[in-house]
Design a protein around this motif. Structure first.
Motif, PDB file in Angstrom:
ATOM      1  N   ASN A 294       0.993  -1.052   0.039  1.00  0.00           N
ATOM      2  CA  ASN A 294      -0.042   0.042   0.030  1.00  0.00           C
ATOM      3  C   ASN A 294       0.911   1.117   0.049  1.00  0.00           C
ATOM      4  O   ASN A 294       1.844   1.302   0.874  1.00  0.00           O
ATOM      5  CB  ASN A 294      -0.890   0.188   1.229  1.00  0.00           C
ATOM      6  N   GLY A 295       0.589   2.220  -0.785  1.00  0.00           N
ATOM      7  CA  GLY A 295       1.086   3.458  -0.938  1.00  0.00           C
ATOM      8  C   GLY A 295       2.646   3.528  -1.366  1.00  0.00           C
ATOM      9  O   GLY A 295       3.175   4.579  -1.172  1.00  0.00           O
ATOM     10  N   ALA A 296       2.800   2.474  -2.301  1.00  0.00           N
ATOM     11  CA  ALA A 296       4.249   2.326  -2.803  1.00  0.00           C
ATOM     12  C   ALA A 296       4.270   3.231  -4.146  1.00  0.00           C
ATOM     13  O   ALA A 296       5.315   3.912  -4.479  1.00  0.00           O
ATOM     14  CB  ALA A 296       4.513   0.799  -3.362  1.00  0.00           C
TER      15      ALA A 296
ATOM     16  N   ARG B 121      -9.297  -0.092  -2.182  1.00  0.00           N
ATOM     17  CA  ARG B 121      -9.116   1.297  -1.619  1.00  0.00           C
ATOM     18  C   ARG B 121     -10.329   2.081  -2.296  1.00  0.00           C
ATOM     19  O   ARG B 121     -10.596   2.257  -3.775  1.00  0.00           O
ATOM     20  CB  ARG B 121      -7.854   1.781  -1.965  1.00  0.00           C
ATOM     21  N   PRO B 122     -10.784   2.905  -1.419  1.00  0.00           N
ATOM     22  CA  PRO B 122     -11.810   3.989  -1.996  1.00  0.00           C
ATOM     23  C   PRO B 122     -11.306   4.897  -3.052  1.00  0.00           C
ATOM     24  O   PRO B 122     -10.222   5.598  -2.827  1.00  0.00           O
ATOM     25  CB  PRO B 122     -12.233   4.621  -0.885  1.00  0.00           C
ATOM     26  N   ALA B 123     -11.906   5.120  -4.119  1.00  0.00           N
ATOM     27  CA  ALA B 123     -11.546   6.017  -5.153  1.00  0.00           C
ATOM     28  C   ALA B 123     -10.058   5.743  -5.836  1.00  0.00           C
ATOM     29  O   ALA B 123      -9.707   6.627  -6.529  1.00  0.00           O
ATOM     30  CB  ALA B 123     -11.434   7.451  -4.722  1.00  0.00           C
TER      31      ALA B 123
ATOM     32  N   LYS C 127     -10.973   5.860  -9.689  1.00  0.00           N
ATOM     33  CA  LYS C 127     -11.293   7.284 -10.101  1.00  0.00           C
ATOM     34  C   LYS C 127      -9.900   7.938 -10.360  1.00  0.00           C
ATOM     35  O   LYS C 127      -9.609   8.686 -11.189  1.00  0.00           O
ATOM     36  CB  LYS C 127     -11.922   7.829  -9.078  1.00  0.00           C
ATOM     37  N   GLN C 128      -9.051   7.598  -9.392  1.00  0.00           N
ATOM     38  CA  GLN C 128      -7.581   8.169  -9.472  1.00  0.00           C
ATOM     39  C   GLN C 128      -6.758   7.985 -10.583  1.00  0.00           C
ATOM     40  O   GLN C 128      -6.269   8.647 -11.345  1.00  0.00           O
ATOM     41  CB  GLN C 128      -6.618   7.742  -8.229  1.00  0.00           C
TER      42      GLN C 128
ATOM     43  N   VAL D 181      -8.345   9.626 -13.779  1.00  0.00           N
ATOM     44  CA  VAL D 181      -8.050  11.074 -13.681  1.00  0.00           C
ATOM     45  C   VAL D 181      -6.710  11.045 -14.424  1.00  0.00           C
ATOM     46  O   VAL D 181      -6.478  11.973 -15.222  1.00  0.00           O
ATOM     47  CB  VAL D 181      -8.094  11.691 -12.548  1.00  0.00           C
ATOM     48  N   LEU D 182      -5.604  10.133 -13.733  1.00  0.00           N
ATOM     49  CA  LEU D 182      -4.494  10.275 -14.423  1.00  0.00           C
ATOM     50  C   LEU D 182      -4.227   9.920 -15.653  1.00  0.00           C
ATOM     51  O   LEU D 182      -3.532  10.503 -16.640  1.00  0.00           O
ATOM     52  CB  LEU D 182      -3.487   9.263 -13.605  1.00  0.00           C
TER      53      LEU D 182
ATOM     54  N   GLN E 213      -5.203  12.792 -17.621  1.00  0.00           N
ATOM     55  CA  GLN E 213      -4.120  13.833 -17.871  1.00  0.00           C
ATOM     56  C   GLN E 213      -2.955  13.461 -18.689  1.00  0.00           C
ATOM     57  O   GLN E 213      -2.364  14.292 -19.425  1.00  0.00           O
ATOM     58  CB  GLN E 213      -3.400  13.906 -16.475  1.00  0.00           C
TER      59      GLN E 213
ATOM     60  N   GLY F   2      -3.061  -2.105  -3.358  1.00  0.00           N
ATOM     61  CA  GLY F   2      -1.996  -2.200  -2.306  1.00  0.00           C
ATOM     62  C   GLY F   2      -2.277  -3.424  -1.527  1.00  0.00           C
ATOM     63  O   GLY F   2      -3.183  -3.966  -0.965  1.00  0.00           O
TER      64      GLY F   2
ATOM     65  N   GLU G  54       6.697  14.187  -9.073  1.00  0.00           N
ATOM     66  CA  GLU G  54       5.241  13.938  -8.949  1.00  0.00           C
ATOM     67  C   GLU G  54       4.487  14.266 -10.335  1.00  0.00           C
ATOM     68  O   GLU G  54       3.461  13.997 -10.544  1.00  0.00           O
ATOM     69  CB  GLU G  54       4.781  15.106  -7.973  1.00  0.00           C
TER      70      GLU G  54
END
Lengths: 304, 447
Positions: free
Chosen positions: B111-113, B142-144, B147-148, B151-152, B155, B194, B278
């Motif tokens: 998670n979060g890597a 994981r919530p959303a 969606k993340q 969005v990416l 972009q 994750g 980022e």
């Protein structure tokens, strides 16, 4: 489940490897001599405590062994426990003012679990019967607002947000006004993940702090640094720099249940003197618990 | 922060002790190895890997004529660096392409890597290489998360596929493959939830997803800040799922990234990509020697050089060098140098790449980019004749230049003074390096 058992369960794997090492050292001689302390030091380092903390613990242990002449397994274990507790410093709790507004600001590098922790804290405060407001000040990461929205819905908490890409300080401004108007007891502010070596992002955090200080001068603001327990020695640098930039009040150590060795708690507490306040011991809502140094150390060490 | 400097200093101090001795003792080597060991542990290299590595380096040091040369400390550092780079791999990572024409890349990790962000970055990278990648999210936890990714993908200008209401990751994965083929995409990048390696249920889910899509590449996304546990994580994923390579993320932070060495050593799998910022364009192929420098705290010298070579107009640089060689450094040269510097981009991020740069000291020494821009404006305010022949610059000309570039006459004077100092320096540089083979380095920048 009692707090101790939960720590114990979360750190089971670390304890196994650590205890095995410790007991292996013990059985090979039955007692501990000075040279074996080097191996003990490596055991600590392998649990992510970092070299400085491990060295400090061993130096003190070595001295005490010499002075007291106590070298049996039980005695060394007891002394090691003392040393580790000593490195962690006194236990402190996340304390909220009973009346007036409390603001909890979540900060940290990317991917440590700020949003999840904010959600869990929200559930915790709701269970305590506090009026809580959430603020989505992470306007950078895609879908961060939606993720927080999920938590807001689940806990029935009002969420203050703007659109993605807006100024986080403006979100905080609105959130503070809203919290004051609602007479809320706690405002939880989730911020975007930022690497501590990026000056502009740290300045952004500073701006948020200024807005809070200006708009809610009487509120009690607690800044929580969220650190992933899987992190290595960089956690110390994170704590140091976030402390400088955002005057961090305490650390939340997340993901302590999984792959983490957990020793990084010792490294952070020893080298920066920032207290560890909360620990994330699982994915469930109530798995965010108060950090208890004694339980933590006991779940690292083998049973006496 | 200037860790490399301190490691090399410490080694040098140890070797200074040896002077006058006919032979270098075992103790000296052992002391040096101790410093190396500490440096690597501080960088989060796994302690077992450190042990093996130090033993190998010690062997190499004994076997070579390291200790006979004048600077054994630096020699040892050189050996350490070479060994590190060799251990990290010899060639930059490449992605495998399926011979069937449809490549599936499966991303997994804790998670979060940074899996979701990496998915978008890889997608954009492949798109730039002329591929047609589609992104899909199998993160049903994981919530959303989906969606993340959407969005990416937007972009990055990529197609994405998600099923927000589906709770079975395997179903999503299968449908994603169908969808990608239907849309004539040649690559599918599959993002997953994750998971901790001790979570048997989630590991089983990942195994099922892998079985369902049989990916061409399964990449493990690893946070560069990971501590001692990196080895266990990588081995567990490799053993239970099967990993073809790694992506290191958050390398724009200041973590040394010793985890890279640990996972590479313990699994033997290559590190293929490095995420360095980022923005979704911030991904690059992994270069072992740069990582070696980073672990030792040497700064990304090669990255700096690469950026400089990309930005500098070679012909202009050659002209400048030619002029310097002829001992004729003009304001024209100074202007073109300045313009090249501006082109290289954010100067402070460049400074950070220089080895030995202390972040604390950096705070005071931040390059004032406005100042550089002002200098360029002043230089552009001069006529070509004036720039080629600075002696022409009398008071009235200086006044004109000041008015033309919106500054005070003092500022113009300052630039001229700066130029004169640089010119002097150049002359010294010239007489110093005369006789040596022509070194095509950048001459010192005048600020």
């Amino acid at each position: 489940m009692a707090l101790f058992d939960r720590f114990r369960k979360g750190l089971e794997k670390t304890r196994t490897s650590f205890s095995e090492g410790f007991n292996r050292l013990a059985t090979s001689l039955g007692i501990y001599d000075a040279s074996m302390l080097d191996e003990l030091e490596m055991l600590l380092v392998s649990a992510d405590t970092g070299v400085p903390a491990a060295t400090a613990a061993m130096e003190s242990l070595r001295r005490r062994m010499k002075e007291s002449g106590q070298v049996s397994r039980a005695q060394v274990l007891q002394m090691l426990r003392d040393e580790l507790l000593n490195l962690l410093g006194p236990t402190s709790r996340l304390e909220l003012a009973p009346s007036g507004l409390n603001i909890v600001l979540m900060v940290g590098v990317n991917g440590t679990g700020k949003t999840t922790t904010a959600g869990k804290l929200c559930a915790r405060f709701a269970a305590e019967g506090r009026r809580t407001v959430l603020a989505a000040a992470d306007t950078f990461r895609a879908a961060a607002i939606e993720q927080l929205e999920h938590w807001a819905k689940a806990t029935g908490t009002p969420l203050i947000h703007h659109s993605e890409g807006s100024d986080p300080a403006a979100v905080v401004f609105d959130a503070v006004q809203s919290a004051k108007a609602r007479g809320a007891g706690v405002l939880i502010v989730d911020t975007a993940g930022r690497l501590h070596n990026k000056q502009n992002l740290m300045d952004e955090l500073n701006k948020i702090r200024r807005v809070i200080a200006r708009e809610a001068p009487d509120a009690r603001c607690t800044t929580l640094l969220v650190i992933d327990a899987t992190t290595g020695q960089n956690a110390v640098v994170q704590a140091r720099l976030f402390k400088e930039a955002a005057s961090v009040d305490g650390v939340v150590l997340t993901k302590l249940d999984g792959n983490a060795k957990g020793g990084v708690a010792i490294a952070v507490a020893y080298e920066t003197r920032v207290p560890i306040l909360l620990a994330g011991l699982g994915e469930q809502v109530d798995d965010l618990v108060d950090f208890d140094a004694a339980s933590f150390v006991d779940s690292l060490l083998p049973t006496p | 922060m200037a860790f490399f400097a301190s490691l090399s200093d410490k080694l040098q101090a140890i070797s200074a002790r040896m002077k006058g001795k006919a032979r270098v003792s075992e103790v000296d080597i052992r002391d040096m190895m101790r410093e190396i060991r500490l440096a690597l542990l501080e960088a989060d290299v796994n302690f077992q890997v450190v042990k093996q590595f130090v033993d190998e380096v010690a062997l190499k040091c004994r076997g070579s004529d390291v200790l006979e040369c004048l600077t054994p400390g630096q020699q040892v550092v050189k050996i350490v660096h070479e060994e590190l780079a060799a251990m990290l791999g010899t060639t930059p990572g490449r992605l495998a392409v399926s011979p069937s024409g449809f490549t599936v890349i499966l991303l997994c990790g804790l998670n979060g890597a940074g899996k979701t962000t990496t998915a978008a970055k890889l997608g954009l990278y492949l798109k730039k290489k002329g591929k047609k990648p589609m992104l899909a999210s199998c993160d049903v936890h994981r919530p959303a998360a989906a969606k993340q990714l959407e969005v990416l993908a937007g972009q990055a200008g990529l197609t994405s596929f998600l099923m927000p209401d589906e709770k079975d990751a395997v179903v999503v994965a299968r449908k994603a493959v169908d969808r990608a083929k239907y849309l004539f995409q040649d690559t599918l990048i599959l993002d997953t939830a994750g998971r901790m390696t001790i979570d048997a249920e989630l590991m089983e889910e990942l195994r099922q997803v892998r079985k369902a899509v049989s990916p061409t590449e399964t990449l493990l996304v690893v946070d560069a800040m990971t501590g001692q546990e990196a080895v266990t994580i990588a081995s567990a994923f490799d053993k239970e799922i099967g990993v073809d390579g790694f992506v290191m993320t958050k390398l724009d932070g200041d973590a040394r990234g010793g985890a890279a060495l640990s996972i590479r050593r313990m699994t033997g799998r290559p590190i293929k990509f490095a995420c360095v910022g980022e923005k979704i364009a911030d991904i690059e192929e992994f270069y072992p020697d740069r990582m070696a420098s980073r672990i030792l705290g040497m700064g990304d010298v090669l990255g700096l050089i690469e950026r400089a070579t990309v930005a500098v107009d070679e012909k202009k640089a050659r002209d400048t060098l030619e002029n310097i060689r002829k001992n004729r450094f003009t304001l024209q040269d100074m202007l073109s140098q300045m313009e090249e510097v501006v082109k290289m981009g954010d100067m402070n991020s460049m400074l950070e790449m220089i080895p030995g740069m202390d972040k604390k000291k950096m705070a005071g020494a931040q390059v004032d980019e406005k100042q550089v821009a002002r200098t360029v404006a002043i230089l552009r305010g001069m006529t070509v004749r004036e720039r080629m022949n600075p002696d022409l610059l009398n008071a009235s000309r200086r006044k004109r230049i000041a008015a033309g570039s919106g500054v005070q006459v003092q500022d113009v004077n300052r630039v001229v003074r700066q130029f004169e100092e640089t010119e002097k320096m150049m002359k010294q540089f010239q007489s110093m390096s005369r006789g040596r083979r022509g070194r095509a380095g950048m001459p010192g920048f005048p600020f």
